[in-house]
Scaffold this motif. Structure first.
Motif, PDB file in Angstrom:
ATOM      1  N   VAL A   1     -20.513  32.981  61.522  1.00  0.00           N
ATOM      2  CA  VAL A   1     -19.451  32.050  61.170  1.00  0.00           C
ATOM      3  C   VAL A   1     -18.472  32.658  60.177  1.00  0.00           C
ATOM      4  O   VAL A   1     -17.342  32.177  60.038  1.00  0.00           O
ATOM      5  CB  VAL A   1     -20.057  30.744  60.586  1.00  0.00           C
ATOM      6  CG1 VAL A   1     -20.615  30.991  59.179  1.00  0.00           C
ATOM      7  CG2 VAL A   1     -19.032  29.623  60.572  1.00  0.00           C
ATOM      8  N   THR A   2     -18.853  33.723  59.464  1.00  0.00           N
ATOM      9  CA  THR A   2     -17.982  34.234  58.401  1.00  0.00           C
ATOM     10  C   THR A   2     -16.621  34.699  58.909  1.00  0.00           C
ATOM     11  O   THR A   2     -15.589  34.277  58.378  1.00  0.00           O
ATOM     12  CB  THR A   2     -18.691  35.341  57.605  1.00  0.00           C
ATOM     13  OG1 THR A   2     -19.185  36.345  58.492  1.00  0.00           O
ATOM     14  CG2 THR A   2     -19.858  34.766  56.814  1.00  0.00           C
ATOM     15  N   PRO A   3     -16.523  35.570  59.929  1.00  0.00           N
ATOM     16  CA  PRO A   3     -15.180  35.922  60.416  1.00  0.00           C
ATOM     17  C   PRO A   3     -14.476  34.761  61.091  1.00  0.00           C
ATOM     18  O   PRO A   3     -13.243  34.677  61.066  1.00  0.00           O
ATOM     19  CB  PRO A   3     -15.447  37.075  61.390  1.00  0.00           C
ATOM     20  CG  PRO A   3     -16.847  36.893  61.834  1.00  0.00           C
ATOM     21  CD  PRO A   3     -17.566  36.312  60.651  1.00  0.00           C
ATOM     22  N   VAL A   4     -15.242  33.828  61.683  1.00  0.00           N
ATOM     23  CA  VAL A   4     -14.638  32.673  62.332  1.00  0.00           C
ATOM     24  C   VAL A   4     -14.008  31.756  61.285  1.00  0.00           C
ATOM     25  O   VAL A   4     -12.923  31.194  61.488  1.00  0.00           O
ATOM     26  CB  VAL A   4     -15.692  31.915  63.164  1.00  0.00           C
ATOM     27  CG1 VAL A   4     -15.171  30.549  63.604  1.00  0.00           C
ATOM     28  CG2 VAL A   4     -16.079  32.744  64.385  1.00  0.00           C
TER      29      VAL A   4
ATOM     30  N   VAL B   1     -24.094  27.560  57.301  1.00  0.00           N
ATOM     31  CA  VAL B   1     -23.399  28.141  56.165  1.00  0.00           C
ATOM     32  C   VAL B   1     -21.901  27.856  56.265  1.00  0.00           C
ATOM     33  O   VAL B   1     -21.312  27.947  57.341  1.00  0.00           O
ATOM     34  CB  VAL B   1     -23.635  29.672  56.113  1.00  0.00           C
ATOM     35  CG1 VAL B   1     -22.932  30.289  54.907  1.00  0.00           C
ATOM     36  CG2 VAL B   1     -25.123  29.966  56.087  1.00  0.00           C
ATOM     37  N   LEU B   2     -21.299  27.455  55.144  1.00  0.00           N
ATOM     38  CA  LEU B   2     -19.861  27.209  55.041  1.00  0.00           C
ATOM     39  C   LEU B   2     -19.389  26.030  55.881  1.00  0.00           C
ATOM     40  O   LEU B   2     -18.192  25.872  56.127  1.00  0.00           O
ATOM     41  CB  LEU B   2     -19.057  28.462  55.428  1.00  0.00           C
ATOM     42  CG  LEU B   2     -19.357  29.741  54.646  1.00  0.00           C
ATOM     43  CD1 LEU B   2     -18.508  30.893  55.187  1.00  0.00           C
ATOM     44  CD2 LEU B   2     -19.118  29.562  53.166  1.00  0.00           C
TER      45      LEU B   2
ATOM     46  N   CYS C   1     -18.282  34.684  67.985  1.00  0.00           N
ATOM     47  CA  CYS C   1     -18.977  35.602  67.088  1.00  0.00           C
ATOM     48  C   CYS C   1     -20.345  35.033  66.752  1.00  0.00           C
ATOM     49  O   CYS C   1     -20.460  33.891  66.294  1.00  0.00           O
ATOM     50  CB  CYS C   1     -18.178  35.829  65.804  1.00  0.00           C
ATOM     51  SG  CYS C   1     -18.909  37.082  64.735  1.00  0.00           S
ATOM     52  N   GLY C   2     -21.377  35.804  66.992  1.00  0.00           N
ATOM     53  CA  GLY C   2     -22.734  35.358  66.708  1.00  0.00           C
ATOM     54  C   GLY C   2     -23.731  36.415  67.109  1.00  0.00           C
ATOM     55  O   GLY C   2     -23.367  37.549  67.436  1.00  0.00           O
TER      56      GLY C   2
END
Length: 439
Positions: free
Chosen positions: A324-327, A354-355, A407-408
């Motif tokens: 999830v971070t780049p998304v 997360v986030l 992304c995953g």
């Protein structure tokens, strides 16, 4: 013409040149049997494939930003297999060819070539080094080795390149009998090694001296997840985009030599960079206690998982796990452009999401539709598997009209790509980043 076609065209052109140089050198040299000739040709093709490997892993910004480091790394790996098999074929055919010409046993010919022929010993050392690199790059061995140990062995490939080139300079017909061949091979090797020197050493060194990155703060997002905020000088001049990642080295005792690839979890704003890291083992757990003020070295930015690849105004973002971070960073960028956005976030439990609160806030601000899909990988919803075709179509009916960013974990990414193909989403609208590489 895109970067992939440029690479293919250049490879084909160089293969034609190598073949032409071989034919010219073969005509000018003493007659050789078919096995010896085949051995020389496979050796030249092996050298060309080795140069291609160097280019693929040089991290040339123009190439990497268009293809992505994960794709280039995969191609580098498969090219490595071609290098190995071509070099093995070169060794076998040359040995059999000379044994046939001399009328000697094969094992005796091996000894003669290695110990009594100019510079074949250094070529043998290069061959052994390539075998060591190939053996440690196999998946079974790779899982058992620490990254640092694997990387140290992998650096031996550069020594193998140098030794192999010295062998080619001494006994290769392209060098000993062809001025054109000498210019060609010197230029080819020089260009490849020059790209590595500039992109892997020079550019990171200049950027780190200029930006002087330091940890500003460490923010706990959950019991096992932290966000690290990094500041520095003139960050507005750093060509980083949402969706990209860096190779980070935090200069603390015991960890300064470790390079960790982490994606940006917020869109770069010219003042700071943020990464969000989950404690997945010893390699990342210690980041939860990294002190503010710690100096940071960063290599990058890397990754083609950016808004540059978009072809439509409508966007669907699909994230899984820590992918999830780049998304999250991409959502922030697309939100500022007021695009039509849908977001699907896949997590095992709400605690693992997360986030999620940040995503909800950003989605609310830009009017994006957000779906938080919880449950195990085998979860089945009202319309079947939660990321299956029917379920995905129910959440986003106009998915065919959108660019889809995924992304995953590799398994999830592959499953979603199959689902998108089943729904008829054109391949050019599907953009993926394998988070296993960036994690």
């Amino acid at each position: 013409m895109n970067a992939r076609w440029w690479l293919t065209a250049l490879l084909g052109l160089n293969a034609a040149w190598v073949t032409d140089l071989f034919v010219l050198g073969h005509e000018l040299s003493a007659p050789a049997g078919p096995l010896t000739a085949l051995g020389r040709l496979t050796g030249l093709y092996g050298a060309l494939a080795l140069v291609l490997q160097l280019v693929l892993i040089s991290r040339l910004p123009w190439l990497e930003s268009r293809l992505g480091l994960d794709r280039l790394t995969l191609w580098h790996r498969w090219t490595g297999f071609w290098v190995l098999w071509l070099v093995v074929a070169h060794v076998v055919f040359i040995t059999l060819g000379y044994a046939s010409q001399d009328g000697s046993p094969v094992l005796a010919e091996v000894g003669t070539l290695v110990f009594h022929t100019d510079d074949v010993l250094i070529a043998t050392i290069a061959f052994v080094l390539l075998l060591a690199v190939a053996a440690t790059s196999a998946r079974v061995a790779r899982r058992r080795l620490r990254y640092e140990s694997w990387h140290l062995v992998h650096l031996l490939a550069y020594l193998a390149v140098v030794l192999g080139f010295l062998h080619q300079v001494t006994v290769g017909q392209d060098f000993t009998g062809s001025p054109i061949g000498r210019v060609y091979w010197w230029s080819l090797y020089g260009l490849a090694l020059g790209l590595i020197a500039v992109s892997r050493i020079g550019l990171p060194l200049v950027r780190n001296l200029r930006h002087r990155l330091r940890v500003e703060s460490v923010i706990r997002e959950s019991p096992d997840v932290v966000s690290v905020v990094i500041t520095g000088r003139a960050l507005d001049a750093l060509p980083a985009r949402a969706g990209q990642f860096f190779l980070w080295r935090f200069l603390t005792p015991g960890h300064w030599h470790e390079a960790h690839p982490y994606s940006l979890s917020a869109m770069p704003d010219g003042r700071s960079l943020r990464i969000t890291v989950k404690a997945l083992g010893d390699g990342s757990a210690w980041l939860q206690t990294v002190p503010p003020g710690t100096r940071v070295l960063a290599e990058g930015p890397y990754g083609a998982f950016t808004a540059r690849r978009r072809t439509r105004r409508r966007v669907l973002l699909i994230a899984g796990g820590v992918g999830v971070t780049p998304v999250r960073a991409l959502l922030e960028e697309f939100a500022r452009e007021h695009d039509d956005i849908a977001l699907i976030y896949r997590a095992n439990t709400a605690e693992n999401a997360v986030l999620a609160d940040e995503l909800r806030r950003l989605a609310s601000l830009c009017g994006a539709r957000m779906f938080l899909v919880l449950g195990p990988s085998t979860a089945v919803g009202r319309f079947g598997p939660v990321l299956g075709a029917r379920h995905l179509h129910a959440m986003v009916p106009d998915v065919r009209e959108r660019d889809v960013y995924v992304c995953g974990p590799p398994g999830m990414t592959d499953a979603v790509r199959r689902t998108l193909a089943e729904l008829g989403v054109p391949a050019g609208q599907c953009h993926t980043e394998r988070f296993a590489f960036a994690a």
